[in-house]
Enzyme design. Structure first.
Site, PDB file in Angstrom:
ATOM      1  N   GLU A  99       0.846  -1.202   0.000  1.00 46.76           N
ATOM      2  CA  GLU A  99       0.000   0.000   0.000  1.00 46.76           C
ATOM      3  C   GLU A  99       0.881   1.252   0.000  1.00 46.76           C
ATOM      4  OE1 GLU A  99      -2.740  -0.248   3.251  1.00 46.76           O
ATOM      5  OE2 GLU A  99      -3.762  -1.998   2.421  1.00 46.76           O
ATOM      6  N   LYS A 104      -4.901   0.635 -41.363  1.00 39.77           N
ATOM      7  CA  LYS A 104      -4.354  -0.391 -40.457  1.00 39.77           C
ATOM      8  C   LYS A 104      -5.496  -1.238 -39.904  1.00 39.77           C
ATOM      9  CE  LYS A 104      -3.170   0.766 -36.035  1.00 39.77           C
ATOM     10  NZ  LYS A 104      -2.360   1.385 -34.972  1.00 39.77           N
ATOM     11  N   ARG A 128      -6.302  -4.045 -37.032  1.00 40.59           N
ATOM     12  CA  ARG A 128      -5.812  -4.803 -35.882  1.00 40.59           C
ATOM     13  C   ARG A 128      -6.622  -6.070 -35.707  1.00 40.59           C
ATOM     14  NH1 ARG A 128      -2.073  -2.746 -32.387  1.00 40.59           N
ATOM     15  NH2 ARG A 128      -1.882  -0.487 -32.223  1.00 40.59           N
ATOM     16  N   GLY A 135       4.608  -1.826 -32.632  1.00 36.19           N
ATOM     17  CA  GLY A 135       4.064  -2.576 -33.777  1.00 36.19           C
ATOM     18  C   GLY A 135       3.623  -1.673 -34.921  1.00 36.19           C
TER      19      GLY A 135
HETATM   20  C1  R5P Z   1      -3.584   3.791 -32.083  1.00 38.09           C
HETATM   21  O1  R5P Z   1      -4.755   4.075 -32.187  1.00 38.09           O
HETATM   22  C2  R5P Z   1      -2.567   4.717 -31.505  1.00 38.09           C
HETATM   23  O2  R5P Z   1      -2.673   6.005 -32.035  1.00 38.09           O
HETATM   24  C3  R5P Z   1      -1.169   4.186 -31.764  1.00 38.09           C
HETATM   25  O3  R5P Z   1      -0.969   4.059 -33.150  1.00 38.09           O
HETATM   26  C4  R5P Z   1      -0.995   2.835 -31.135  1.00 38.09           C
HETATM   27  O4  R5P Z   1      -1.583   2.791 -29.895  1.00 38.09           O
HETATM   28  C5  R5P Z   1       0.471   2.483 -31.024  1.00 38.09           C
HETATM   29  O5  R5P Z   1       0.560   1.249 -30.400  1.00 38.09           O
HETATM   30  P1  R5P Z   1       1.677   0.209 -30.826  1.00 38.09           P
HETATM   31  O6  R5P Z   1       2.998   0.909 -30.721  1.00 38.09           O
HETATM   32  O7  R5P Z   1       1.525  -0.908 -29.821  1.00 38.09           O
HETATM   33  O8  R5P Z   1       1.372  -0.251 -32.212  1.00 38.09           O
END
Ligand code: R5P
Length: 330
Positions: free
Chosen positions: A45, A198, A200, A233
């Site tokens: 804590e 993009k 996901r 990523g």
């Molecule tokens: C996505 O909506 C954000 O703007 C970033 O592109 C994303 O969160 C980056 O995350 P990562 O580096 O894990 O791809």
């Protein structure tokens, strides 16, 4: 007429997430960071004690919500509780990186909206105002029923790039969510805008299934700008795809370099000419890359804090700072 500030002295209090930024802000303001003891009980804590009187003061608590965000959030609430019980006049949370903002809507059944939850928790904890930087989406401002001031790092990044006078430059938005920010950068740098579509994975949030470039990048130097780099990523895949499609040098700009897990190693191996980031979150030595340029948010945060404290108009200040950065005066 200039409003009269009803609070006593301006105080900067630093949570443990980013003491260097808190110190930088305090230095800009010409005041010390208020001494405070933050430690842990043996069961984990958090214990907090403010080491000097802050009665009636205008207190700004600097706590960025980088990893581990849950711990830093709880610590912020405990600091705020201590401040309230010590009769602080007003408490502003200075949260340069606002975690949990990516979950700002339901994208699937039975999901939370954490951005709203955190906004509610902050208000309930007794925070009177929030000062943040580059929220994942502007509409998160509407989740707060208390005043929120929102600064943007884009003028710093654009000003830095402008000075480099890069030829044949194109701004690339790494996804649809970054189009507005990328469009602003393209306008500031007077370049064309290209967008990456993009996709996901719905099951594994950090996995990117597909990236398609919408526009021409062959023979162009590229600037990709994003609000954050988390696992790396998005940026690493974007640079790969851009290079495959004939792009020349790739510059990357981002406000919040979270660099979770192996992100720093992945970025070091990617074909990135320069990675321009801010100090909204701390960058430990092992995550610092030789391609990195760190621009400090401290001067802008300090000016904004001064403005909040004095109760003066912010729009004019922001316009002035923006043009100073873009014209290379800062
Ligand atoms: C996505 O909506 C954000 O703007 C970033 O592109 C994303 O969160 C980056 O995350 P990562 O580096 O894990 O791809």
């Amino acid at each position: 007429m200039r409003p009269i500030n009803q609070y006593a002295a301006l105080k900067i209090v630093a949570g443990t997430s980013h003491p260097a930024l808190a110190k930088g802000i305090a230095q800009q303001l010409g005041i010390p960071v208020t001494p405070m003891d933050v430690s842990k009980f043996s069961d984990g804590e958090t214990y907090v004690r403010i080491d000097e009187s802050i009665r009636a003061c205008d207190v700004f608590v600097v706590q960025t919500l980088c990893n581990p965000a849950n711990d830093y959030l709880m610590e912020l609430f405990i600091i705020v509780d201590a401040l309230r019980r010590a009769s602080a006049g007003r408490i502003t949370a200075v949260v340069p990186y606002f975690a949990y903002a990516r979950q700002d809507r339901k994208t699937n059944d039975r999901e939370p909206i954490t951005a709203k939850l955190v906004a509610n928790l902050m208000t309930t904890a007794g925070i009177n105002r929030v000062l943040t930087a580059d929220l994942h989406a502007d509409q998160v401002q509407g989740f707060f029923d208390i005043p929120l001031d929102h600064i943007k790092a884009l003028p710093l990044i654009a000003g830095y790039l402008k000075k480099k006078k890069i030829k044949d430059l194109v701004v690339v938005s790494p996804d649809f969510g970054s189009i507005k920010r990328s469009h602003e950068l393209a306008t500031a740098l007077d370049t064309a805008l290209v967008v990456i579509s993009k996709r996901r994975s719905r099951k594994e949030h950090d996995t990117i299934e597909d990236m398609t470039i919408l526009g021409e990048v062959k023979g162009k130097n590229i600037v990709i700008v994003d609000d954050m780099i988390s696992t790396g990523g998005t940026i690493v895949r974007a640079v790969e795809v851009l290079k495959k499609n004939g792009a020349k040098d790739c510059y990357v700009g981002c406000t919040h370099p979270l660099l979770i897990g192996h992100a720093a190693e992945k970025l070091a191996q990617a074909d990135i000419k320069e990675l321009i980031v801010t100090d909204s979150v701390p960058l430990p030595h092992q995550k610092f890359l030789k391609q990195m340029v760190v621009l400090s948010l401290a001067p802008w945060l300090a000016k904004t804090i001064e403005c909040i404290h004095q109760g003066t108009q912010m729009g004019m200040l922001f316009d002035q700072l923006k043009s100073d950065y873009l014209e290379g005066k800062r």
